[in-house]
Design a protein around this motif. Structure first.
Motif, PDB file in Angstrom:
ATOM      1  N   ILE A  71      29.188   8.369  49.795  1.00 12.53           N
ATOM      2  CA  ILE A  71      30.178   9.090  50.599  1.00 12.53           C
ATOM      3  C   ILE A  71      29.529   9.730  51.821  1.00 12.53           C
ATOM      4  O   ILE A  71      30.078   9.694  52.937  1.00 12.53           O
ATOM      5  N   GLY A  72      28.341  10.327  51.638  1.00 11.18           N
ATOM      6  CA  GLY A  72      27.656  10.935  52.774  1.00 11.18           C
ATOM      7  C   GLY A  72      27.315   9.926  53.857  1.00 11.18           C
ATOM      8  O   GLY A  72      27.503  10.198  55.055  1.00 11.18           O
ATOM      9  N   ILE A  73      26.825   8.754  53.465  1.00 14.86           N
ATOM     10  CA  ILE A  73      26.503   7.712  54.453  1.00 14.86           C
ATOM     11  C   ILE A  73      27.765   7.261  55.170  1.00 14.86           C
ATOM     12  O   ILE A  73      27.761   7.057  56.398  1.00 14.86           O
ATOM     13  N   ASP A  74      28.870   7.116  54.425  1.00 19.10           N
ATOM     14  CA  ASP A  74      30.117   6.696  55.062  1.00 19.10           C
ATOM     15  C   ASP A  74      30.630   7.736  56.051  1.00 19.10           C
ATOM     16  O   ASP A  74      31.199   7.389  57.091  1.00 19.10           O
ATOM     17  N   VAL A  75      30.449   9.016  55.729  1.00 14.23           N
ATOM     18  CA  VAL A  75      30.865  10.070  56.661  1.00 14.23           C
ATOM     19  C   VAL A  75      30.083   9.960  57.965  1.00 14.23           C
ATOM     20  O   VAL A  75      30.651  10.083  59.070  1.00 14.23           O
ATOM     21  N   VAL A  76      28.783   9.720  57.872  1.00 16.34           N
ATOM     22  CA  VAL A  76      27.958   9.562  59.078  1.00 16.34           C
ATOM     23  C   VAL A  76      28.433   8.364  59.888  1.00 16.34           C
ATOM     24  O   VAL A  76      28.609   8.438  61.120  1.00 16.34           O
ATOM     25  N   PHE A  77      28.647   7.219  59.241  1.00 16.35           N
ATOM     26  CA  PHE A  77      29.145   6.038  59.945  1.00 16.35           C
ATOM     27  C   PHE A  77      30.501   6.319  60.594  1.00 16.35           C
ATOM     28  O   PHE A  77      30.777   5.875  61.715  1.00 16.35           O
ATOM     29  N   TRP A  78      31.353   7.023  59.872  1.00 15.84           N
ATOM     30  CA  TRP A  78      32.692   7.318  60.384  1.00 15.84           C
ATOM     31  C   TRP A  78      32.609   8.152  61.668  1.00 15.84           C
ATOM     32  O   TRP A  78      33.307   7.867  62.654  1.00 15.84           O
ATOM     33  N   LEU A  79      31.742   9.164  61.653  1.00 13.27           N
ATOM     34  CA  LEU A  79      31.605  10.029  62.828  1.00 13.27           C
ATOM     35  C   LEU A  79      31.044   9.250  64.020  1.00 13.27           C
ATOM     36  O   LEU A  79      31.502   9.424  65.166  1.00 13.27           O
ATOM     37  N   VAL A  80      30.042   8.402  63.776  1.00 12.10           N
ATOM     38  CA  VAL A  80      29.463   7.613  64.866  1.00 12.10           C
ATOM     39  C   VAL A  80      30.506   6.655  65.436  1.00 12.10           C
ATOM     40  O   VAL A  80      30.639   6.512  66.669  1.00 12.10           O
ATOM     41  N   ARG A  81      31.265   5.982  64.592  1.00 11.88           N
ATOM     42  CA  ARG A  81      32.285   5.048  65.080  1.00 11.88           C
ATOM     43  C   ARG A  81      33.384   5.774  65.838  1.00 11.88           C
ATOM     44  O   ARG A  81      33.912   5.270  66.826  1.00 11.88           O
ATOM     45  N   TRP A  82      33.734   6.960  65.344  1.00 10.71           N
ATOM     46  CA  TRP A  82      34.743   7.743  66.046  1.00 10.71           C
ATOM     47  C   TRP A  82      34.232   8.165  67.422  1.00 10.71           C
ATOM     48  O   TRP A  82      34.983   8.145  68.409  1.00 10.71           O
ATOM     49  N   ALA A  83      32.953   8.496  67.519  1.00  8.81           N
ATOM     50  CA  ALA A  83      32.386   8.938  68.788  1.00  8.81           C
ATOM     51  C   ALA A  83      32.319   7.802  69.809  1.00  8.81           C
ATOM     52  O   ALA A  83      32.523   8.025  71.014  1.00  8.81           O
ATOM     53  N   VAL A  84      32.025   6.588  69.358  1.00  8.60           N
ATOM     54  CA  VAL A  84      31.890   5.460  70.284  1.00  8.60           C
ATOM     55  C   VAL A  84      33.158   4.609  70.341  1.00  8.60           C
ATOM     56  O   VAL A  84      33.169   3.551  70.967  1.00  8.60           O
ATOM     57  N   ASP A  85      34.222   5.077  69.676  1.00  7.49           N
ATOM     58  CA  ASP A  85      35.519   4.389  69.670  1.00  7.49           C
ATOM     59  C   ASP A  85      35.389   2.957  69.129  1.00  7.49           C
ATOM     60  O   ASP A  85      35.936   2.004  69.700  1.00  7.49           O
ATOM     61  N   ALA A  86      34.660   2.813  68.001  1.00  5.77           N
ATOM     62  CA  ALA A  86      34.501   1.504  67.362  1.00  5.77           C
ATOM     63  C   ALA A  86      35.536   1.343  66.249  1.00  5.77           C
ATOM     64  O   ALA A  86      36.291   2.263  65.923  1.00  5.77           O
ATOM     65  N   GLU A  87      35.580   0.171  65.675  1.00  5.03           N
ATOM     66  CA  GLU A  87      36.509  -0.098  64.582  1.00  5.03           C
ATOM     67  C   GLU A  87      36.185   0.789  63.391  1.00  5.03           C
ATOM     68  O   GLU A  87      35.042   0.902  62.970  1.00  5.03           O
ATOM     69  N   MET A  88      37.215   1.419  62.835  1.00  2.68           N
ATOM     70  CA  MET A  88      37.024   2.364  61.744  1.00  2.68           C
ATOM     71  C   MET A  88      37.237   1.682  60.390  1.00  2.68           C
ATOM     72  O   MET A  88      38.249   0.996  60.189  1.00  2.68           O
ATOM     73  N   MET A  89      36.294   1.854  59.496  1.00  2.83           N
ATOM     74  CA  MET A  89      36.412   1.348  58.124  1.00  2.83           C
ATOM     75  C   MET A  89      35.300   1.972  57.300  1.00  2.83           C
ATOM     76  O   MET A  89      34.222   2.270  57.819  1.00  2.83           O
ATOM     77  N   TYR A  90      35.571   2.179  56.032  1.00  2.00           N
ATOM     78  CA  TYR A  90      34.583   2.742  55.116  1.00  2.00           C
ATOM     79  C   TYR A  90      33.988   1.621  54.274  1.00  2.00           C
ATOM     80  O   TYR A  90      34.457   0.485  54.296  1.00  2.00           O
ATOM     81  N   GLY A  91      32.940   1.938  53.516  1.00  2.00           N
ATOM     82  CA  GLY A  91      32.340   0.964  52.617  1.00  2.00           C
ATOM     83  C   GLY A  91      30.868   0.715  52.852  1.00  2.00           C
ATOM     84  O   GLY A  91      30.176   0.223  51.950  1.00  2.00           O
ATOM     85  N   ASN A  92      30.379   1.038  54.066  1.00  2.00           N
ATOM     86  CA  ASN A  92      28.955   0.819  54.327  1.00  2.00           C
ATOM     87  C   ASN A  92      28.073   1.626  53.381  1.00  2.00           C
ATOM     88  O   ASN A  92      27.019   1.158  52.933  1.00  2.00           O
ATOM     89  N   GLY A  93      28.501   2.842  53.059  1.00  4.81           N
ATOM     90  CA  GLY A  93      27.717   3.680  52.161  1.00  4.81           C
ATOM     91  C   GLY A  93      27.548   3.049  50.790  1.00  4.81           C
ATOM     92  O   GLY A  93      26.456   3.090  50.208  1.00  4.81           O
ATOM     93  N   ALA A  94      28.622   2.461  50.269  1.00  2.00           N
ATOM     94  CA  ALA A  94      28.540   1.810  48.954  1.00  2.00           C
ATOM     95  C   ALA A  94      27.571   0.639  48.996  1.00  2.00           C
ATOM     96  O   ALA A  94      26.787   0.427  48.057  1.00  2.00           O
TER      97      ALA A  94
END
Length: 443
Positions: A71-94
């Motif tokens: 979950i922590g890794i996904d939160v980091v990915f989510w924030l980075v994607r939101w900042a650069v306006d990239a496609e949003m999706m979870y699952g990288n952390g898993a």
């Protein structure tokens, strides 16, 4: 050596699919999965349920750490994607946690603990790779099979009463609520499978071993063999061949209001995009496997398995993805595979061998009859409809009979030896003998 051989064959298979996909300008299963280490995954749900399967080999403390890290890794990915306006999706952390556990198994574990953790990681990655492999197979079917056999299956479906058209009108009558519920169940099939699998594998961490047979094995074998049938019997489904989704490739816009008229079926050309993934219905096959494996669980799990099967049947028919003929073929397909896997685990015997042969013959007979007797089926539905149903019921009955026989034998093997109570006359005679011996000794 066996695991090494299986791994080598699996890797060669993935490489072959990767090469095939590249020929058509698409990413294959290996590159597509590697890309999801950084980029947005196609399905975060699949990655998390795959990680959940791996967690069965860990202690509760390790499970909490793994879930928290994911979950922590996904939160980091989510924030980075939101900042650069990239496609949003979870699952990288898993996915990162699953790969990290593989590294831990190799570098920090030894002996049985290493093997157990690697099996857990392998189980998770197999589920993910199976989904990616399925995408590639669907691409290959659409590119290599320019004609489809929907007219034959639609004609044969008259013998079953055109169930896709009937259920399609029923689903339409339920409105958006019913359609959304069925769509969620259809898309999130892996969720139901993992719930049942987690119950079956709940004791792995304590027993330090996997059970001989469980749902994931059946799931993977269905996904491995099913696409091969797609290549032999390409069918796109009524919503495409007879509905608006088929565009100008469709025979006519008939689904779900008007069943197609009886005529002379023939192979029909179709676009190079729509997958030929109807015969057999693998969604029905997987839902049937979930139902079968849920029967040995508590009432809540049995209710889940039954509900998931009913909803999946409603979705496959009600959305026009499959014909009724696909459904019964999928049921026979699953029961035959399930019997073979159980026989492989417990040892082959005459009953298991006969049922696997019977299921294989019935499945092949269904495909042949759909192709070469479809006109006769449409013209004589009261003859061929019951025959199709009886053929399916024969496999179902055979499976129930054989598995009950196997379960009875397994239960008798594990029964404790009955305690032998001393008989009164033996006790009395023994006591009398003891007294007599004492008197002789005294004299």
């Amino acid at each position: 050596m066996l695991w090494f051989a299986v791994g080598a064959v699996g890797l060669a298979f993935l490489i072959a699919l990767e090469i095939a996909a590249r020929r058509y300008g698409e990413r294959g299963p290996i590159s597509d999965q590697a890309r999801e280490v950084i980029f947005a995954p196609k399905s975060g749900t699949v990655l998390y349920v795959s990680m959940a399967l791996m967690l069965v080999v860990l202690t509760w403390r390790e499970r909490f750490i793994a879930v928290g890290a994911a979950i922590g890794i996904d939160v980091v990915f989510w924030l980075v994607r939101w900042a650069v306006d990239a496609e949003m999706m979870y699952g990288n952390g898993a996915l990162w946690v699953t790969l990290a556990c593989a590294v831990v198994a190799v570098t920090r574990r030894t002996g049985r603990d290493r093997v157990l953790l690697l099996k857990g990681v392998g189980l998770a990655l197999l589920l993910v790779a199976g989904r990616k492999t399925g995408y590639t197979w669907l691409l290959i079917t659409s590119k290599t099979r320019p004609t489809v056999l929907d007219q034959y299956v639609a004609a044969a479906d008259h013998a079953l009463g055109d169930p896709s058209w009937v259920v399609g009108r029923m689903v339409a009558a339920t409105g958006p609520v019913g359609a959304h519920v069925l769509d969620w169940v259809y898309v999130q099939l892996a969720v139901g499978a993992v719930v049942v699998a987690l119950y079956q594998l709940r004791n792995v961490a304590v027993e330090r071993r996997f059970p001989g047979h469980h749902l994931v094995r059946t799931f993977l074998v269905i996904g491995l063999l099913g696409p091969g049938i797609y290549m032999i019997y390409p069918v796109v489904g009524p919503i495409f061949a007879y509905g608006a989704d088929g565009g100008h490739w469709a025979v006519a816009d008939l689904w779900p209001d008007t069943p197609p008229p009886v005529g002379t079926p023939q192979p029909m050309p179709f676009d190079g995009i729509t997958p030929r993934n109807c015969m057999p219905s693998l969604h029905t096959a997987w839902a049937t496997a979930i139902f079968i494996h849920s029967l040995k669980g508590p009432w809540a799990l049995r209710l889940l398995g039954t509900s998931w099967l009913i909803a999946t049947l409603g979705a496959t028919l009600g959305f026009g993805y499959h014909y009724g003929a696909d459904i019964i073929a999928g049921v026979v397909f699953t029961l035959t595979i399930e019997t073979a896997l159980r026989a492989l685990d417990r040892g082959w015997d005459r009953a298991g061998t006969q049922l696997v042969v019977h299921g294989t013959v019935v499945f092949a007979a269904l495909l042949v009859s759909y192709r070469h007797l479809s006109v006769e089926m449409a013209e004589h539905p009261w003859v061929f409809g019951p025959l199709l149903v009886l053929a399916t019921i024969s496999v179902i009955y055979g499976y129930v009979r054989v598995t009950r026989l196997w379960d009875g034998k397994a239960a008798s093997v594990h029964l404790p030896e009955p305690r032998r109570e001393p008989q009164p006359e033996l006790v009395e005679s023994g006591a009398a003998g003891t007294v007599a011996a004492d008197r002789v000794g005294q004299s």
